[in-house]
Design a protein around this motif. Sequence first.
Motif, mmCIF file in Angstrom:
data_model
loop_
_atom_site.group_PDB
_atom_site.id
_atom_site.type_symbol
_atom_site.label_atom_id
_atom_site.label_comp_id
_atom_site.label_asym_id
_atom_site.label_seq_id
_atom_site.Cartn_x
_atom_site.Cartn_y
_atom_site.Cartn_z
ATOM 1 N N GLU A 21 96.132 1.543 125.038
ATOM 2 C CA GLU A 21 95.623 0.864 123.855
ATOM 3 C C GLU A 21 95.388 -0.618 124.114
ATOM 4 O O GLU A 21 94.399 -1.199 123.646
ATOM 5 N N ARG A 22 96.279 -1.240 124.890
ATOM 6 C CA ARG A 22 96.175 -2.689 125.107
ATOM 7 C C ARG A 22 94.909 -3.062 125.888
ATOM 8 O O ARG A 22 94.430 -4.186 125.763
ATOM 9 N N TYR A 23 94.365 -2.133 126.661
ATOM 10 C CA TYR A 23 93.096 -2.422 127.354
ATOM 11 C C TYR A 23 91.979 -2.572 126.326
ATOM 12 O O TYR A 23 91.134 -3.473 126.426
ATOM 13 N N ASP A 38 96.807 7.009 121.021
ATOM 14 C CA ASP A 38 98.091 7.292 120.393
ATOM 15 C C ASP A 38 97.815 8.076 119.110
ATOM 16 O O ASP A 38 96.757 7.929 118.500
ATOM 17 N N ARG A 39 98.792 8.894 118.683
ATOM 18 C CA ARG A 39 98.545 9.760 117.534
ATOM 19 C C ARG A 39 99.722 9.711 116.547
ATOM 20 O O ARG A 39 100.456 10.686 116.392
ATOM 21 N N PRO A 40 99.930 8.586 115.884
ATOM 22 C CA PRO A 40 101.050 8.495 114.946
ATOM 23 C C PRO A 40 100.790 9.305 113.686
ATOM 24 O O PRO A 40 99.647 9.573 113.330
ATOM 25 N N THR A 41 101.852 9.671 113.004
ATOM 26 C CA THR A 41 101.706 10.299 111.699
ATOM 27 C C THR A 41 101.376 9.224 110.667
ATOM 28 O O THR A 41 101.513 8.025 110.925
ATOM 29 N N THR A 42 100.967 9.660 109.492
ATOM 30 C CA THR A 42 100.683 8.709 108.416
ATOM 31 C C THR A 42 101.916 7.876 108.103
ATOM 32 O O THR A 42 101.834 6.645 107.964
ATOM 33 N N LEU A 47 91.172 10.142 114.069
ATOM 34 C CA LEU A 47 92.534 9.795 113.656
ATOM 35 C C LEU A 47 92.546 9.291 112.222
ATOM 36 O O LEU A 47 93.462 9.608 111.450
ATOM 37 N N ALA A 48 91.525 8.518 111.851
ATOM 38 C CA ALA A 48 91.441 8.012 110.479
ATOM 39 C C ALA A 48 91.396 9.173 109.494
ATOM 40 O O ALA A 48 92.034 9.134 108.431
ATOM 41 N N VAL A 94 93.291 12.184 123.873
ATOM 42 C CA VAL A 94 94.254 11.854 122.836
ATOM 43 C C VAL A 94 95.601 12.514 123.120
ATOM 44 O O VAL A 94 95.679 13.598 123.708
ATOM 45 N N ALA A 95 96.663 11.830 122.712
ATOM 46 C CA ALA A 95 98.002 12.375 122.891
ATOM 47 C C ALA A 95 98.162 13.642 122.048
ATOM 48 O O ALA A 95 97.600 13.738 120.950
ATOM 49 N N PRO A 96 98.898 14.619 122.544
ATOM 50 C CA PRO A 96 99.119 15.837 121.750
ATOM 51 C C PRO A 96 99.946 15.530 120.520
ATOM 52 O O PRO A 96 100.683 14.538 120.473
ATOM 53 N N ARG A 97 99.824 16.369 119.522
ATOM 54 C CA ARG A 97 100.649 16.208 118.330
ATOM 55 C C ARG A 97 102.113 16.353 118.705
ATOM 56 O O ARG A 97 102.481 17.220 119.487
#
Length: 283
Positions: free
Chosen positions: A17-19, A112-116, A154-155, A198-201
């Motif tokens: 992400e930082r890239y 990255d795949r964060p939850t809400t 993701l949105a 994308v990262a897996p759930r």
Amino acid sequence: MSIAHLADTGLPFNRKERYFTGTVLPMLVCADNFAHFGRLTELVGLGRIDVDARPASANVQFFTEYSFVESVVGEAKARFPGAPVKKDTPDVLIYIAGPRRALIAIEAKLYDRPTTAALNEQLAAQAELVRYIAGRLDVNAASIAHVALLPAALASEVGELLVTTVTWERLLETYADVAPPYFLEVLRVALARYEQLVAPRTAWGANTEAKLTGAELHERHHAGTLTTLWMGRQGGLDGAELTKDIASGTWRSQLYECSSKAVSNRNWFTVAAFAARIDSARP
């Protein structure tokens, strides 16, 4: 040869992400010495704000991967008294000194795949710092933009958040005619390969929306910024596991499953009840 071809035959494509926040984003929005910066301010909801980026007369600070806490040293300590000590700075922080003062805070995700719930927890913690900085720099509330920059997929997955969502796709479209072609294509390739990279759930329990340490839960409960009001531990509130956590003090670093919804399960209980147990156990 092409950027897409190199992604298949050269170095593995960068998933960090930082890239994208520290390199790709600035190359787009700061193109031509900030000549098109007003497009970003419009995109985040502030309307058009043009800036002066000439070194001798600059009125804009553009920081990526910024740590406010680590930056408040020396003379800055006097200008920012009582500054928050938590490292909750958004990925990108932009201060415009005038003639209209403004503050833009961007929390970005790509692969990255964060939850809400997890993303909202992060945004809520950042909001405290953003408000503090705006107050010290005399930025009116109407001139603060705190946004989440997410891939469209993701949105859609996380839905409505505590702050406005801007998509990488919309950013790409906004700067498609003015930004350096190389970095535009890097972002196009990144988004085209989203499902592949994308990262897996996260394989948590069915009721789990996030995992937070006991210290985070306790602190945010008392601060009134917690959105996940339920938590779980094997055996429940009075079970052997949580009792051991509290007695040993490991509750501070122990990760607990959390949910914004009530869970009908004997292993789950309210964060308020957890905080009360912690407070009553203290001398």
